[in-house]
Design a protein around this motif. Structure first.
Motif, mmCIF file in Angstrom:
data_model
loop_
_atom_site.group_PDB
_atom_site.id
_atom_site.type_symbol
_atom_site.label_atom_id
_atom_site.label_comp_id
_atom_site.label_asym_id
_atom_site.label_seq_id
_atom_site.Cartn_x
_atom_site.Cartn_y
_atom_site.Cartn_z
ATOM 1 N N ALA A 15 0.825 -1.216 0.000
ATOM 2 C CA ALA A 15 0.000 0.000 0.000
ATOM 3 C C ALA A 15 0.850 1.253 0.000
ATOM 4 O O ALA A 15 0.445 2.285 0.525
ATOM 5 N N GLY A 19 0.980 0.908 -4.952
ATOM 6 C CA GLY A 19 -0.271 0.262 -4.575
ATOM 7 C C GLY A 19 -1.397 1.250 -4.376
ATOM 8 O O GLY A 19 -2.536 1.022 -4.815
ATOM 9 N N THR A 20 -1.110 2.383 -3.723
ATOM 10 C CA THR A 20 -2.135 3.391 -3.486
ATOM 11 C C THR A 20 -2.597 4.021 -4.795
ATOM 12 O O THR A 20 -3.800 4.223 -5.015
ATOM 13 N N ALA A 23 -4.844 1.601 -6.523
ATOM 14 C CA ALA A 23 -6.141 1.528 -5.840
ATOM 15 C C ALA A 23 -7.016 2.724 -6.195
ATOM 16 O O ALA A 23 -8.226 2.576 -6.430
ATOM 17 N N LEU A 38 -6.351 -3.345 0.000
ATOM 18 C CA LEU A 38 -4.975 -2.830 0.061
ATOM 19 C C LEU A 38 -4.289 -3.480 1.259
ATOM 20 O O LEU A 38 -4.573 -3.152 2.410
ATOM 21 N N GLU A 40 -0.962 -4.231 3.500
ATOM 22 C CA GLU A 40 0.339 -3.621 3.819
ATOM 23 C C GLU A 40 0.912 -4.261 5.082
ATOM 24 O O GLU A 40 0.206 -4.434 6.071
ATOM 25 N N ARG A 46 2.063 2.890 4.675
ATOM 26 C CA ARG A 46 0.804 3.002 3.947
ATOM 27 C C ARG A 46 0.674 4.388 3.315
ATOM 28 O O ARG A 46 0.904 5.400 3.954
ATOM 29 N N SER A 47 0.350 4.431 2.026
ATOM 30 C CA SER A 47 0.244 5.663 1.234
ATOM 31 C C SER A 47 1.567 6.424 1.171
ATOM 32 O O SER A 47 1.577 7.639 1.023
ATOM 33 N N THR A 118 -2.945 9.902 1.072
ATOM 34 C CA THR A 118 -4.016 9.468 1.974
ATOM 35 C C THR A 118 -5.312 10.207 1.656
ATOM 36 O O THR A 118 -6.399 9.604 1.589
ATOM 37 N N LEU A 121 -6.720 9.030 -1.764
ATOM 38 C CA LEU A 121 -7.327 7.697 -1.650
ATOM 39 C C LEU A 121 -8.688 7.802 -0.986
ATOM 40 O O LEU A 121 -9.654 7.162 -1.424
ATOM 41 N N GLU A 136 -8.745 -1.664 3.748
ATOM 42 C CA GLU A 136 -7.333 -1.524 4.083
ATOM 43 C C GLU A 136 -6.984 -2.556 5.135
ATOM 44 O O GLU A 136 -7.482 -2.500 6.263
ATOM 45 N N ASP A 138 -4.059 -5.187 7.185
ATOM 46 C CA ASP A 138 -2.685 -5.327 7.643
ATOM 47 C C ASP A 138 -2.264 -6.783 7.531
ATOM 48 O O ASP A 138 -3.038 -7.698 7.844
#
Length: 631
Positions: A15, A19-20, A23, A38, A40, A46-47, A118, A121, A136, A138
């Protein structure tokens, strides 16, 4: 993980930036219910990924290029600058950034890019069509298995500390998987004895690495291995904090990056094909001689005939103009020789293709001149790094062969050594369970021609050992480095950075959505039949195809759901008006879907056209605002 509804699922592994971005495009492009997951393994990435996450990027780390080139959307060149000036939450920003009005040509701190992605998205999530959802999650993908219906992905759950002694695993099913795992760390061979030493920084963009840099006494001696732009980030961070001790920049070639002139804008030159590059490859020396001669001639011609172009960016303009011709030139070079050339000249190629903003370079240039300043460029190859009894590190630097000093060697004793050789591009050497398993299963193959990244097709689909698609598996970002070189002529960081990811995210998202359309046994033949028909562009344009493409481009570039739905309605009417073709033996609904597919592919080609600047692209696509047209 249970499904959020009865709809196809696309799993994006990673992510970070790639990836972001993918998405966001999936959320924007999808017309029907879709679940985008997503995944991560590191929450702080992330982002952001390694390049932009806040913990690894203090406020002194700025983008290498101008803020105006940092939009996540190639069709909306100033989106990042507008966000930074009008939307960003500056309540916790320090001076001077809290009061900065960002400009297209100016600098911007890296760490705010995480907030930007962020926000974008979240916007794409809010404005997606009904039934399109974002999850999202983990966890770490550690294995995959392709089955007829899609892909089974083994996900290892991580505890708060990162990974427990016996982490639990689960199997997640997806109809399609997009791999966007980002940069993989490399273990430099010269640092084998000091990898875990307190005075060695393996990753200068890690929170631990930044803490070591900012906690260093100002009089300490520092050795930075490598002269790529990450080395300038580390040196600049120290200098801006008042560092007075010696900083050694150790470079194998002695290459220094150029400083962008004030007011610099990205541009694309149209230059004649460099015919010398297309001659048969005889040997390395002969090839280098003719390339250098062609390069000098072309650069001199640009300087003479285009006085409006600042000499500092002529190299960048020429390198970019040569990109369309490089795939044909590369075809003539044997794989072993190509790998050798890429390894030997990687830093020089990167320096030709991109520069750095004055904010970063000015402080380093001042520290290098006059002679005796705190920053010293050391030309040579690091032979090894060893610990000393005092707790410092001894760096052995071997002089280059052409230095006129046979067996020449320099020893540097430093309080801190920073490695800027942190990226592993050969996936046969990546020590991660996912890549070990994918290579073992034949679901991924290291790029044969370059040894960089993985084998993919034109749509970014992973290829197996037989050269056929390994399954519903796509790749974005650094995984496609080698393919970007040989297929698109990309060079330097442009093989995997934001510029490449912008286009890949568009193409991969569109391809995934096209693939998830309902199929039956005759669908493949129908697609081939229609593609043959629309190859005649003039006939297609007369039948309304061109107008449909324009509408689809605008739909793909639109941020709001309401406007997309309006454009979609207009597009559907336009496609129906194209009319049925008597040669097709299929019902009207199927024919409309095929036309829509062809329209979508044409729209992707236009949105990803790199032969023009983003601003020129907006004008060509008819989506430029009135103030842009008046420039």
């Amino acid at each position: 993980m249970s499904r959020t509804g009865r709809c196809p699922r696309v799993l994006i592994v990673g992510a970070g930036l790639a990836g972001t971005a993918t998405a966001i495009r999936l959320l924007r492009f999808a017309r029907r219910p879709l679940e985008v997951v997503l995944l991560e393994r590191r929450g702080d990435y992330r982002s952001a990924g390694v390049a932009y996450h806040r913990e690894g990027n203090p406020w002194d780390h700025v983008f290498n290029i101008q803020a105006g080139r940092m939009s996540a959307f190639r069709e909306d060149v100033l989106d990042f600058v507008r966000w930074a000036n009008l939307e960003a939450d500056r309540s916790n920003w320090p001076a001077p950034w809290a009061g900065t009005e960002f400009t297209e040509q100016g600098p911007a701190p890296r760490r705010i890019f995480q907030d930007y992605l962020t926000d974008r998205l979240a916007e794409a999530r809010r404005e997606s069509c009904h039934g399109v959802v974002l999850v999202e999650a983990d966890g770490e993908a550690v294995d995959m298995n392709v089955i007829p219906a899609g892909v089974e992905v083994t996900v290892r759950q991580l505890d708060a500390a990162g990974a427990g002694p016996e982490p639990e695993s689960s199997v997640l099913f997806a109809e399609h998987v997009v791999l966007a795992t980002g940069l993989e760390l490399r273990d430099p061979p010269f640092a084998a004895q000091v990898r875990d030493h307190a005075s060695f920084v393996r990753n200068p963009y890690s929170a631990a690495g930044v803490r070591k840099l900012v906690g260093l006494p100002p009089e300490a001696t520092v050795a930075i291995v490598g002269s790529v732009l990450s080395a300038y980030d580390s040196a600049g961070l120290l200098l801006r904090r008042g560092h007075t001790g010696r900083i050694h920049l150790i470079s194998r070639t002695g290459t220094m990056f150029r400083t962008y002139p004030g007011g610099h804008e990205h541009g694309v030159l149209q230059l004649p094909c460099p015919k010398a590059l297309l001659e048969p490859y005889r040997n390395r020396d002969e090839f280098l001689d003719r390339v250098r001669a062609e390069w000098r001639t072309t650069c001199a011609t640009v300087v003479r005939e285009r006085p409006d172009i600042d000499p500092a960016v002529v190299a960048e303009r020429v390198t970019k103009a040569w990109e369309p011709h490089l795939p044909e030139a590369i075809e003539r070079i044997p794989s072993a020789e190509l790998r050798r050339l890429l390894d030997e000249f990687s830093t020089a190629i990167a320096a030709f293709r991109v520069g750095a903003v004055q904010y970063t370079m000015a402080v380093i240039e001042r520290a290098m001149h006059p002679a005796g300043g705190p920053v010293k460029l050391v030309v040579g190859t690091v032979g090894g790094i060893t610990p000393t009894p005092s707790g410092r590190l001894a760096v052995s630097v071997l002089a280059p062969r052409d230095a006129g000093v046979p067996g020449g060697k320099e020893h540097i004793e430093a309080d801190l050594v920073v490695s800027s050789f942190g990226r592993e591009s050969d996936y046969s050497r990546v020590d991660q369970p996912l890549w070990r398993n994918l290579l073992r299963r034949g679901m991924a193959v290291p790029h044969e021609r370059t040894g960089r990244g993985l084998e993919v097709d034109a749509d970014g689909t992973l290829l197996g050992p037989d050269g056929q698609p390994a399954g519903p598996l796509s790749a974005t970002g650094v995984l496609r480095e080698g393919d970007e070189i040989v297929r698109n002529g990309r060079t330097g960081a442009f093989t995997f950075n934001l510029a490449a990811i912008k286009n890949q995210s568009i193409a991969v998202a569109a391809h995934v959505i096209e693939r998830l359309e309902p199929e039956d046994d005759s669908w493949t033949q129908s697609i081939a039949e229609y593609r043959e028909h629309v190859s005649n562009i003039e006939e297609a344009a007369r039948s309304g195809f061109e107008h449909a493409v324009v509408l689809e481009v605008r739909r793909m570039a639109t941020r709001t759901r309401a406007e997309r739905e309006l454009l979609d309605s207009q597009l559907a009417t336009c496609i129906r008006s194209v009319g049925e073709h008597p040669a097709f033996r299929m019902d009207s609904s199927r024919q409309y879907r095929l036309i829509g597919m062809a329209v979508g592919r044409a729209a992707v080609e236009r949105l990803t056209d790199v032969s023009v600047t983003p601003r020129q692209l907006r004008r060509q696509l008819g989506i430029a605002k009135s103030e842009e047209l008046g420039e």
